[in-house]
Design a protein around this motif. Structure first.
Motif, PDB file in Angstrom:
ATOM      1  N   LYS A  39       0.854  -1.179   0.000  1.00 12.19           N
ATOM      2  CA  LYS A  39       0.000   0.000   0.000  1.00 12.19           C
ATOM      3  C   LYS A  39       0.895   1.236   0.000  1.00 12.19           C
ATOM      4  N   PRO A  40       0.447   2.322  -0.619  1.00 17.12           N
ATOM      5  CA  PRO A  40       1.307   3.503  -0.748  1.00 17.12           C
ATOM      6  C   PRO A  40       1.931   3.982   0.557  1.00 17.12           C
ATOM      7  N   HIS A  41       1.130   4.079   1.618  1.00 22.82           N
ATOM      8  CA  HIS A  41       1.702   4.615   2.862  1.00 22.82           C
ATOM      9  C   HIS A  41       2.678   3.618   3.498  1.00 22.82           C
ATOM     10  N   HIS A  42       2.434   2.322   3.311  1.00 18.00           N
ATOM     11  CA  HIS A  42       3.388   1.328   3.808  1.00 18.00           C
ATOM     12  C   HIS A  42       4.696   1.401   3.023  1.00 18.00           C
ATOM     13  N   ALA A  43       4.574   1.591   1.704  1.00 17.73           N
ATOM     14  CA  ALA A  43       5.765   1.696   0.849  1.00 17.73           C
ATOM     15  C   ALA A  43       6.600   2.913   1.236  1.00 17.73           C
ATOM     16  N   ILE A  44       5.927   4.013   1.534  1.00 16.92           N
ATOM     17  CA  ILE A  44       6.620   5.247   1.916  1.00 16.92           C
ATOM     18  C   ILE A  44       7.396   5.050   3.216  1.00 16.92           C
ATOM     19  N   ILE A  45       6.744   4.425   4.210  1.00 15.34           N
ATOM     20  CA  ILE A  45       7.415   4.194   5.502  1.00 15.34           C
ATOM     21  C   ILE A  45       8.617   3.274   5.309  1.00 15.34           C
ATOM     22  N   LEU A  46       8.420   2.205   4.558  1.00 17.44           N
ATOM     23  CA  LEU A  46       9.510   1.260   4.289  1.00 17.44           C
ATOM     24  C   LEU A  46      10.675   1.964   3.600  1.00 17.44           C
ATOM     25  N   ALA A  47      10.359   2.768   2.574  1.00 11.61           N
ATOM     26  CA  ALA A  47      11.406   3.454   1.817  1.00 11.61           C
ATOM     27  C   ALA A  47      12.145   4.467   2.687  1.00 11.61           C
ATOM     28  N   ALA A  48      11.419   5.184   3.520  1.00 12.38           N
ATOM     29  CA  ALA A  48      12.047   6.192   4.385  1.00 12.38           C
ATOM     30  C   ALA A  48      13.041   5.545   5.354  1.00 12.38           C
ATOM     31  N   VAL A  49      12.614   4.452   5.972  1.00 12.41           N
ATOM     32  CA  VAL A  49      13.487   3.757   6.934  1.00 12.41           C
ATOM     33  C   VAL A  49      14.714   3.183   6.236  1.00 12.41           C
ATOM     34  N   MET A  50      14.500   2.509   5.101  1.00 13.82           N
ATOM     35  CA  MET A  50      15.613   1.868   4.400  1.00 13.82           C
ATOM     36  C   MET A  50      16.558   2.892   3.783  1.00 13.82           C
ATOM     37  N   ASN A  51      16.025   4.030   3.346  1.00 16.73           N
ATOM     38  CA  ASN A  51      16.886   5.104   2.849  1.00 16.73           C
ATOM     39  C   ASN A  51      17.796   5.631   3.945  1.00 16.73           C
ATOM     40  N   PHE A  52      17.220   5.825   5.128  1.00 18.18           N
ATOM     41  CA  PHE A  52      18.018   6.323   6.260  1.00 18.18           C
ATOM     42  C   PHE A  52      19.133   5.333   6.600  1.00 18.18           C
ATOM     43  N   ILE A  53      18.787   4.054   6.679  1.00 18.93           N
ATOM     44  CA  ILE A  53      19.793   3.037   7.003  1.00 18.93           C
ATOM     45  C   ILE A  53      20.882   3.000   5.938  1.00 18.93           C
ATOM     46  N   GLY A  54      20.469   3.049   4.665  1.00 19.84           N
ATOM     47  CA  GLY A  54      21.441   3.040   3.574  1.00 19.84           C
ATOM     48  C   GLY A  54      22.379   4.227   3.622  1.00 19.84           C
ATOM     49  N   ALA A  55      21.823   5.397   3.939  1.00 23.27           N
ATOM     50  CA  ALA A  55      22.633   6.617   3.998  1.00 23.27           C
ATOM     51  C   ALA A  55      23.659   6.569   5.121  1.00 23.27           C
TER      52      ALA A  55
END
Length: 332
Positions: A39-55
């Motif tokens: 779902k869009p809001h789940h995808a956004i949360i997942l992407a935000a967390v994984m982007n932070f970890i990757g950075a």
């Protein structure tokens, strides 16, 4: 004055990372949203967390941005150059986002740095060896993504030879897409967030606030990771619609093939300390997968628009940065 300009650059770089978050990260979740794997809001949360970890995981690309385009210790009017480059890159990102065009933040930033440097010191001021290496990475990576995407999906077709088998496995692939979307977002953070880190570090060195060009201050890494994570949470639905639906009709099996391909290319570039356009890598992997699936099913008009944007972003952002430098030079 140097302190004031440095603070403006830090703010500008974090704004760039925030915009990068909703501009480029949309590509990372586009396939999983379009196939309804997330779902869009789940995808956004997942992407935000994984982007932070990757950075927070890597800094090699940031070091490349810091030293491979221009020597920060000899950069004339370095602060104004960097501020002009950031302004131009942000402007181009917002223009392309407004029109829903998946352009490259990497192309915009690197083109802007080059344009501002040339405006102040001419072509000779660029570190041509490093600059050409970066340009080669920007050109080769989407071509690799297209080719590998084609091969990966061809392997999937060979394994699931009958069409009904592919259909049956779509529900299974939809679950797998949750993992590949996370991997995609993580790989995005490992490469894209580092560009703003490199810009801030370049400004700190140019103004004498950081004397170790081979290192990235932890506070810079953390603040850029946070800015990108927050930007990701803002979403970028215009880009999602283009990448997720206007290139081809994406099914879960297509999405998994494209996600695995683009994540592998981006990870490889990060390992080699090379900045690449995550936008064009992801889009090209979808084009490769689509060509392997059914060439006529690819919306080549969208691909043509993206190719044109890919070509014009570097020169336009360079010109914008040169103009911004001339304007800023009048006031500082």
């Amino acid at each position: 004055m140097a302190l004031v300009i440095t603070i403006l650059i830090v703010i500008g770089a974090l704004v760039f990372d925030f915009i990068n978050g909703f501009h480029d990260t949309a590509n990372a979740i586009a396939t999983s949203v379009s196939t309804k794997a997330l779902k869009p809001h789940h995808a956004i949360i997942l992407a935000a967390v994984m982007n932070f970890i990757g950075a927070m995981t890597f800094t090699g690309v940031a070091k490349t941005i810091t030293k491979d385009i221009v020597d920060p210790f000899t950069l004339q009017n370095g602060s104004i150059v960097i501020l002009a480059a950031l302004t131009a890159a942000i402007a181009w990102n917002l223009i392309t986002w407004y029109y829903g065009v998946p352009s490259s933040s990497s192309h915009a930033l690197i083109g802007s740095i080059a344009g501002a440097v040339i405006a102040v010191a001419g072509l000779g001021a660029l570190n041509w060896a490093g600059f050409i290496k970066i340009i080669q990475a920007l050109i080769i990576s989407p071509l690799l993504a297209f080719g590998i995407g084609f091969v990966v999906y061809s392997i999937f077709k060979a394994v699931f030879r009958k069409n009904h088998q592919l259909t049956k496995t779509n529900s299974r692939f939809r679950r797998i897409q949750i993992a590949t979307a996370a991997l995609q977002a993580y790989s995005h953070g490992t490469n894209d967030a580092q560009k703003a880190m490199g810009i801030i570090t370049l400004a700190l060195i140019a103004n004498g606030f950081h004397t170790r060009p081979g290192t990235i201050p932890l506070w810079v890494q953390f603040s850029c990771a946070v800015a990108m994570g927050i930007g990701t949470s803002a979403g970028g639905w215009k880009i999602v619609k283009t990448v997720g639906g206007k290139i081809m009709k994406i099914r879960p099996v297509n999405g998994v093939a494209a996600d695995l391909t683009s994540a592998a290319i981006i990870f490889g570039a990060t390992y080699l300390h090379l900045p690449v356009s995550t936008t064009h890598v992801i889009s090209s992997s979808i084009l490769g997968v689509g060509s392997a699936h059914r060439v006529k099913g690819v919306k080549w008009g969208t691909a043509r628009m993206m190719l044109i944007t890919w070509i014009i972003t570097l020169p336009i952002s360079a010109l914008l940065a040169a103009i911004m430098y001339l304007i800023y030079d009048l006031f500082f």
